[in-house]
Design an enzyme around this catalytic site. Structure first.
Site, PDB file in Angstrom:
ATOM      1  N   TYR A  63      -2.036   6.521  12.429  1.00 48.77           N
ATOM      2  CA  TYR A  63      -2.090   6.662  10.976  1.00 48.77           C
ATOM      3  C   TYR A  63      -2.814   5.477  10.338  1.00 48.77           C
ATOM      4  O   TYR A  63      -3.998   5.533  10.051  1.00 48.77           O
ATOM      5  CB  TYR A  63      -0.674   6.818  10.381  1.00 48.77           C
ATOM      6  CG  TYR A  63       0.045   8.040  10.888  1.00 48.77           C
ATOM      7  CD1 TYR A  63      -0.430   9.324  10.625  1.00 48.77           C
ATOM      8  CD2 TYR A  63       1.205   7.921  11.639  1.00 48.77           C
ATOM      9  CE1 TYR A  63       0.230  10.447  11.097  1.00 48.77           C
ATOM     10  CE2 TYR A  63       1.875   9.046  12.109  1.00 48.77           C
ATOM     11  CZ  TYR A  63       1.384  10.305  11.832  1.00 48.77           C
ATOM     12  OH  TYR A  63       2.040  11.410  12.301  1.00 48.77           O
ATOM     13  N   CYS A  64      -2.093   4.416  10.101  1.00 48.30           N
ATOM     14  CA  CYS A  64      -2.630   3.308   9.309  1.00 48.30           C
ATOM     15  C   CYS A  64      -3.651   2.461  10.062  1.00 48.30           C
ATOM     16  O   CYS A  64      -4.609   1.983   9.455  1.00 48.30           O
ATOM     17  CB  CYS A  64      -1.491   2.465   8.761  1.00 48.30           C
ATOM     18  SG  CYS A  64      -0.398   3.457   7.704  1.00 48.30           S
ATOM     19  N   ILE A  65      -3.480   2.272  11.359  1.00 47.80           N
ATOM     20  CA  ILE A  65      -4.482   1.521  12.131  1.00 47.80           C
ATOM     21  C   ILE A  65      -5.790   2.313  12.143  1.00 47.80           C
ATOM     22  O   ILE A  65      -6.854   1.798  11.797  1.00 47.80           O
ATOM     23  CB  ILE A  65      -3.987   1.235  13.570  1.00 47.80           C
ATOM     24  CG1 ILE A  65      -2.713   0.381  13.563  1.00 47.80           C
ATOM     25  CG2 ILE A  65      -5.091   0.607  14.412  1.00 47.80           C
ATOM     26  CD1 ILE A  65      -2.883  -1.021  13.020  1.00 47.80           C
ATOM     27  N   LYS A 120       0.854  -1.177   0.000  1.00 46.53           N
ATOM     28  CA  LYS A 120       0.000   0.000   0.000  1.00 46.53           C
ATOM     29  C   LYS A 120       0.895   1.235   0.000  1.00 46.53           C
ATOM     30  O   LYS A 120       2.055   1.155   0.400  1.00 46.53           O
ATOM     31  CB  LYS A 120      -0.950   0.006   1.192  1.00 46.53           C
ATOM     32  CG  LYS A 120      -0.251   0.111   2.545  1.00 46.53           C
ATOM     33  CD  LYS A 120      -1.262   0.060   3.667  1.00 46.53           C
ATOM     34  CE  LYS A 120      -0.609   0.316   5.007  1.00 46.53           C
ATOM     35  NZ  LYS A 120       0.019   1.635   5.151  1.00 46.53           N
ATOM     36  N   THR A 172      -7.358   2.687   8.456  1.00 44.42           N
ATOM     37  CA  THR A 172      -7.874   1.420   7.935  1.00 44.42           C
ATOM     38  C   THR A 172      -9.120   0.985   8.697  1.00 44.42           C
ATOM     39  O   THR A 172     -10.081   0.494   8.090  1.00 44.42           O
ATOM     40  CB  THR A 172      -6.777   0.340   7.987  1.00 44.42           C
ATOM     41  OG1 THR A 172      -5.700   0.769   7.138  1.00 44.42           O
ATOM     42  CG2 THR A 172      -7.295  -1.008   7.528  1.00 44.42           C
TER      43      THR A 172
END
Length: 174
Positions: free
Chosen positions: A115-117, A83, A120
């Protein structure tokens, strides 16, 4: 009962970089325990790698882009994907793959919490998936504004309820 495990950005450059993640060894052990339980139950394991542009520290194929060596991922069995954004869904085939696997509930773990946790988790819910974010299975680094422990506690409180289920990783069942 969760249907699948999604592991985000447990990569050498983030896990073992100059700024170490909060309680990184404990979090790695917790994620590995979840991997073992998911594998035992036959639940799919999906693994996201954040990929930077050519020449960046986490460019595809670079040493820092590789999954952390202590992560119990089986690259021949588990689904690895790359990603380029905080969302594991944007620009990837993750949603299609989850639907093909008939996944309804997704356990989200890894890095970085804010951020990503976070991103998503929110996008997964928007796409109709139920989410479990074990409060002890994601991490990040201190920032100039907040210590990692505070960032994690804040996101555990924020994501629980409206965006997903919380609790301890030990309570997650596949």
């Amino acid at each position: 009962m969760a249907d699948a495990l999604l592991i985000i950005d447990m990569q050498t450059g983030l896990y073992d970089g100059p700024d170490k993640p909060f309680e990184r060894e404990r979090v790695l052990g917790t994620i590995n325990s979840l991997i073992g339980r998911a594998r035992e139950a036959g639940a799919p394991i999906l693994v996201a790698r954040h990929t930077g542009p050519a020449g960046s520290p986490i460019a595809a194929g670079s040493p820092n882009w590789q999954l952390w060596q202590g992560l119990h991922v089986d690259e021949t069995h588990d689904h690895l994907f790359d990603k380029t954004r905080p969302s594991c869904f944007l620009g990837t085939d993750l949603a299609r793959r989850l639907r093909a696997l008939e996944v309804n509930q997704l356990v989200i773990v890894g890095m970085k919490t804010q951020y990503c946790i976070d991103t998503t988790c929110r996008v997964a819910v928007e796409l109709g998936f139920s989410v479990i974010v074990p409060e002890d299975a994601h991490t990040c680094m201190d920032t100039p504004a907040l210590k990692a422990e505070a960032i994690i506690a804040h996101h555990n409180a924020t994501l629980a309820g409206a965006f997903g289920l919380s609790g301890k990783a030990a309570d997650v069942r596949f």
